[in-house]
Write a protein that holds these residues in place. Structure first.
Motif, mmCIF file in Angstrom:
data_model
loop_
_atom_site.group_PDB
_atom_site.id
_atom_site.type_symbol
_atom_site.label_atom_id
_atom_site.label_comp_id
_atom_site.label_asym_id
_atom_site.label_seq_id
_atom_site.Cartn_x
_atom_site.Cartn_y
_atom_site.Cartn_z
ATOM 1 N N LEU A 22 50.676 53.194 30.803
ATOM 2 C CA LEU A 22 49.626 53.568 31.744
ATOM 3 C C LEU A 22 50.226 54.493 32.787
ATOM 4 O O LEU A 22 51.441 54.572 32.942
ATOM 5 C CB LEU A 22 49.037 52.326 32.418
ATOM 6 C CG LEU A 22 48.203 51.389 31.530
ATOM 7 C CD1 LEU A 22 47.752 50.182 32.325
ATOM 8 C CD2 LEU A 22 47.004 52.118 30.945
ATOM 9 N N ARG A 23 49.368 55.158 33.491
ATOM 10 C CA ARG A 23 49.847 56.136 34.474
ATOM 11 C C ARG A 23 49.176 55.928 35.806
ATOM 12 O O ARG A 23 47.947 55.785 35.880
ATOM 13 C CB ARG A 23 49.577 57.547 33.947
ATOM 14 C CG ARG A 23 50.000 58.668 34.900
ATOM 15 C CD ARG A 23 49.753 60.008 34.247
ATOM 16 N NE ARG A 23 49.751 61.102 35.201
ATOM 17 C CZ ARG A 23 49.430 62.354 34.930
ATOM 18 N NH1 ARG A 23 49.067 62.677 33.697
ATOM 19 N NH2 ARG A 23 49.446 63.288 35.869
ATOM 20 N N LEU A 24 49.984 55.883 36.846
ATOM 21 C CA LEU A 24 49.483 55.872 38.214
ATOM 22 C C LEU A 24 49.479 57.300 38.729
ATOM 23 O O LEU A 24 50.425 58.043 38.527
ATOM 24 C CB LEU A 24 50.376 55.006 39.107
ATOM 25 C CG LEU A 24 50.076 53.510 39.183
ATOM 26 C CD1 LEU A 24 51.154 52.811 39.992
ATOM 27 C CD2 LEU A 24 48.713 53.258 39.802
ATOM 28 N N GLU A 25 48.399 57.682 39.375
ATOM 29 C CA GLU A 25 48.311 59.046 39.905
ATOM 30 C C GLU A 25 47.665 59.001 41.282
ATOM 31 O O GLU A 25 46.989 58.031 41.643
ATOM 32 C CB GLU A 25 47.474 59.913 38.954
ATOM 33 C CG GLU A 25 47.525 61.408 39.254
ATOM 34 C CD GLU A 25 48.937 61.936 39.294
ATOM 35 O OE1 GLU A 25 49.464 62.079 40.420
ATOM 36 O OE2 GLU A 25 49.517 62.189 38.215
ATOM 37 N N VAL A 36 44.066 59.561 50.633
ATOM 38 C CA VAL A 36 44.697 59.776 49.322
ATOM 39 C C VAL A 36 44.151 58.737 48.354
ATOM 40 O O VAL A 36 44.235 57.527 48.615
ATOM 41 C CB VAL A 36 46.229 59.669 49.395
ATOM 42 C CG1 VAL A 36 46.846 59.892 48.003
ATOM 43 C CG2 VAL A 36 46.808 60.666 50.388
ATOM 44 N N LEU A 37 43.564 59.191 47.256
ATOM 45 C CA LEU A 37 43.043 58.294 46.225
ATOM 46 C C LEU A 37 44.176 57.890 45.287
ATOM 47 O O LEU A 37 44.962 58.735 44.845
ATOM 48 C CB LEU A 37 41.944 58.971 45.405
ATOM 49 C CG LEU A 37 40.559 59.140 46.035
ATOM 50 C CD1 LEU A 37 40.570 60.243 47.081
ATOM 51 C CD2 LEU A 37 39.522 59.444 44.953
ATOM 52 N N LEU A 38 44.264 56.590 44.980
ATOM 53 C CA LEU A 38 45.260 56.062 44.047
ATOM 54 C C LEU A 38 44.535 55.605 42.794
ATOM 55 O O LEU A 38 43.633 54.765 42.861
ATOM 56 C CB LEU A 38 46.033 54.903 44.675
ATOM 57 C CG LEU A 38 46.655 55.184 46.052
ATOM 58 C CD1 LEU A 38 47.328 53.932 46.591
ATOM 59 C CD2 LEU A 38 47.653 56.325 45.962
ATOM 60 N N LEU A 39 44.924 56.157 41.640
ATOM 61 C CA LEU A 39 44.205 55.898 40.394
ATOM 62 C C LEU A 39 45.128 55.324 39.335
ATOM 63 O O LEU A 39 46.330 55.582 39.314
ATOM 64 C CB LEU A 39 43.573 57.190 39.862
ATOM 65 C CG LEU A 39 42.550 57.836 40.774
ATOM 66 C CD1 LEU A 39 43.125 59.090 41.392
ATOM 67 C CD2 LEU A 39 41.277 58.156 40.015
ATOM 68 N N LEU A 40 44.528 54.549 38.414
ATOM 69 C CA LEU A 40 45.258 53.972 37.295
ATOM 70 C C LEU A 40 44.484 54.234 36.014
ATOM 71 O O LEU A 40 43.254 54.058 35.967
ATOM 72 C CB LEU A 40 45.426 52.457 37.485
ATOM 73 C CG LEU A 40 46.094 51.692 36.341
ATOM 74 C CD1 LEU A 40 47.551 52.119 36.183
ATOM 75 C CD2 LEU A 40 45.995 50.183 36.580
ATOM 76 N N GLY A 41 45.207 54.680 34.986
ATOM 77 C CA GLY A 41 44.560 54.927 33.706
ATOM 78 C C GLY A 41 45.563 55.368 32.667
ATOM 79 O O GLY A 41 46.755 55.516 32.952
ATOM 80 N N SER A 42 45.098 55.585 31.460
ATOM 81 C CA SER A 42 45.965 56.116 30.414
ATOM 82 C C SER A 42 46.216 57.594 30.662
ATOM 83 O O SER A 42 45.585 58.213 31.529
ATOM 84 C CB SER A 42 45.314 55.915 29.041
ATOM 85 O OG SER A 42 44.124 56.686 28.951
ATOM 86 N N GLU A 43 47.130 58.179 29.894
ATOM 87 C CA GLU A 43 47.418 59.604 30.040
ATOM 88 C C GLU A 43 46.151 60.438 29.848
ATOM 89 O O GLU A 43 45.878 61.362 30.608
ATOM 90 C CB GLU A 43 48.487 60.032 29.023
ATOM 91 C CG GLU A 43 49.891 59.530 29.323
ATOM 92 C CD GLU A 43 50.521 60.246 30.498
ATOM 93 O OE1 GLU A 43 50.066 61.353 30.837
ATOM 94 O OE2 GLU A 43 51.474 59.698 31.095
ATOM 95 N N GLU A 44 45.378 60.107 28.830
ATOM 96 C CA GLU A 44 44.157 60.859 28.551
ATOM 97 C C GLU A 44 43.139 60.717 29.667
ATOM 98 O O GLU A 44 42.467 61.685 30.059
ATOM 99 C CB GLU A 44 43.546 60.395 27.223
ATOM 100 C CG GLU A 44 44.391 60.684 25.987
ATOM 101 C CD GLU A 44 45.539 59.697 25.821
ATOM 102 O OE1 GLU A 44 45.569 58.671 26.558
ATOM 103 O OE2 GLU A 44 46.423 59.947 24.977
ATOM 104 N N GLN A 45 43.000 59.499 30.200
ATOM 105 C CA GLN A 45 42.036 59.265 31.274
ATOM 106 C C GLN A 45 42.414 60.026 32.542
ATOM 107 O O GLN A 45 41.559 60.631 33.199
ATOM 108 C CB GLN A 45 41.934 57.762 31.547
ATOM 109 C CG GLN A 45 41.270 56.989 30.426
ATOM 110 C CD GLN A 45 41.409 55.489 30.607
ATOM 111 O OE1 GLN A 45 42.236 55.009 31.389
ATOM 112 N NE2 GLN A 45 40.603 54.711 29.866
#
Length: 351
Positions: free
Chosen positions: A274-277, A331-340
């Motif tokens: 998963l990726r945090l962005e 600042v928005l913190l998001l979690l999802g897969s690479e594609e998401q």
């Protein structure tokens, strides 16, 4: 370091040859009273050992001078030949050209990240940064560490940003020296990670880097807990203690294993990554400004989830209310897969 040492050898050989030429001309002009052109001719023929003969017979003092001068030049010429031979047959000229080209490219960098030390922690930081498309300059004294890593990479490992296939932007030298930090572009860099083995060296790097670039974000490695306060006082923004993190991680695998497995997903240590962005309010598309989290509808559009919000005043909102409206400085913190996350970047980021 080795390449710069070889350049110094070449410079030394050229300087010794120049001094020999000046010394010979001065001797022939002073002892034998030759005209400067005749003195230059005799000096060159003596250095080259071609044996064309004297312009006129030498005096006793002239013979002694020429005898010692020939012995001296045997050493100088042998050294000059050995240096040029290594440059020609060992590929040193190609290495120097590549080093100069790398230095010139680094001078054009801006907003890059500097990693000091290419041990286990520095190498891992480098890999993560490059995988996320960040331009990195490595400072390392041991050239073999860089070489061994470069030989283990393939051109498919990265995205063609100039750091793949063994082309690591590296500066060889002591990271505690201001000259080396400047050579790595510290005054134009956005962040610096110092992961040297000794805490004292990391303190010195943080202190020097902060003085050279007050806007620089500095992350420092520490082995001892007592070093944390020193690093923060020296100018580090964050201090990481790998040994302490590792021990805590192992203990948590016992008491809360599922939480750790979830964190492994986020950190990329698991196969299902998963990726945090993060995205600042200013990076959000302008036509989306003024909309609440509910109206942004990130989850339905991209599949990614807004898990947190760092507000302009520095406070952190975990699972922010759906009616919250992001404001300047947030600042928005998001979690999802690479594609998401990639879908989110395409749909929501300001071009």
């Amino acid at each position: 370091m080795l390449q710069r040492l070889n350049i110094n050898r070449l410079i030394l050989a050229v300087v010794l040859t120049g001094l020999s030429l000046i010394f010979g001309m001065a001797g022939f002009m002073g002892i034998e009273h030759y005209h400067p052109i005749d003195a230059f001719y005799m000096t060159v023929t003596t250095i080259a050992t071609v044996g064309f003969g004297e312009i006129h017979p030498f005096s006793l003092a002239g013979r002694l001078f020429v005898s010692f001068y020939i012995l001296y030049n045997l050493v100088v010429v042998a050294y000059l030949v050995s240096v040029f031979s290594s440059f020609i047959f060992d590929g040193e000229l190609r290495k120097i050209y590549r080093m100069i080209r790398t230095d010139q490219e680094i001078k054009r960098f801006s907003g890059h990240v500097i990693v000091c030390g290419f041990g286990r922690n520095g190498r891992r930081a480098y890999q993560e940064l490059v995988a996320n498309g960040v331009r990195v300059v490595v400072i390392e004294m041991n050239q073999e560490l860089i070489k061994s890593h470069a030989e283990g990479e393939t051109e498919e490992d990265y995205d063609g940003d100039g750091v793949a296939g063994g082309n690591i932007f590296a500066v060889y030298g002591d990271a505690t020296a201001d000259r080396i930090l400047k050579q790595a572009g510290v005054e134009r860099a956005s962040s610096l990670i110092t992961a040297l083995p000794k805490d004292a060296d990391n303190v010195f790097v943080a202190l020097s880097a902060r003085a050279l670039n007050p806007r620089l974000r500095i992350i420092a490695r520490a082995s001892q807990k007592t070093s944390e306060s020193k690093l923060l006082s020296a100018g580090a923004d964050s201090v990481v203690m790998p040994d302490e993190i590792g021990g805590s991680h192992m203990a948590n695998l016992v008491v809360r294993p599922e939480v750790i497995r979830f964190l492994d997903l986020i950190s990329g240590l698991s196969a299902d990554k998963l990726r945090l962005e993060e995205m600042t309010f200013e990076q959000l598309r302008r036509d989306l400004h003024g909309r609440s989290i509910r109206e942004l509808n990130v989850r339905s559009i991209t599949g990614a989830t807004i898990i947190g919000m760092r507000q302009a005043d520095g406070s952190l909102l975990v699972s922010p209310p759906v009616d919250y409206v992001p404001a300047p400085g947030d600042v928005l913190l998001l979690l999802g897969s690479e594609e998401q996350i990639e879908t989110f970047e395409v749909r929501f980021r300001q071009l």
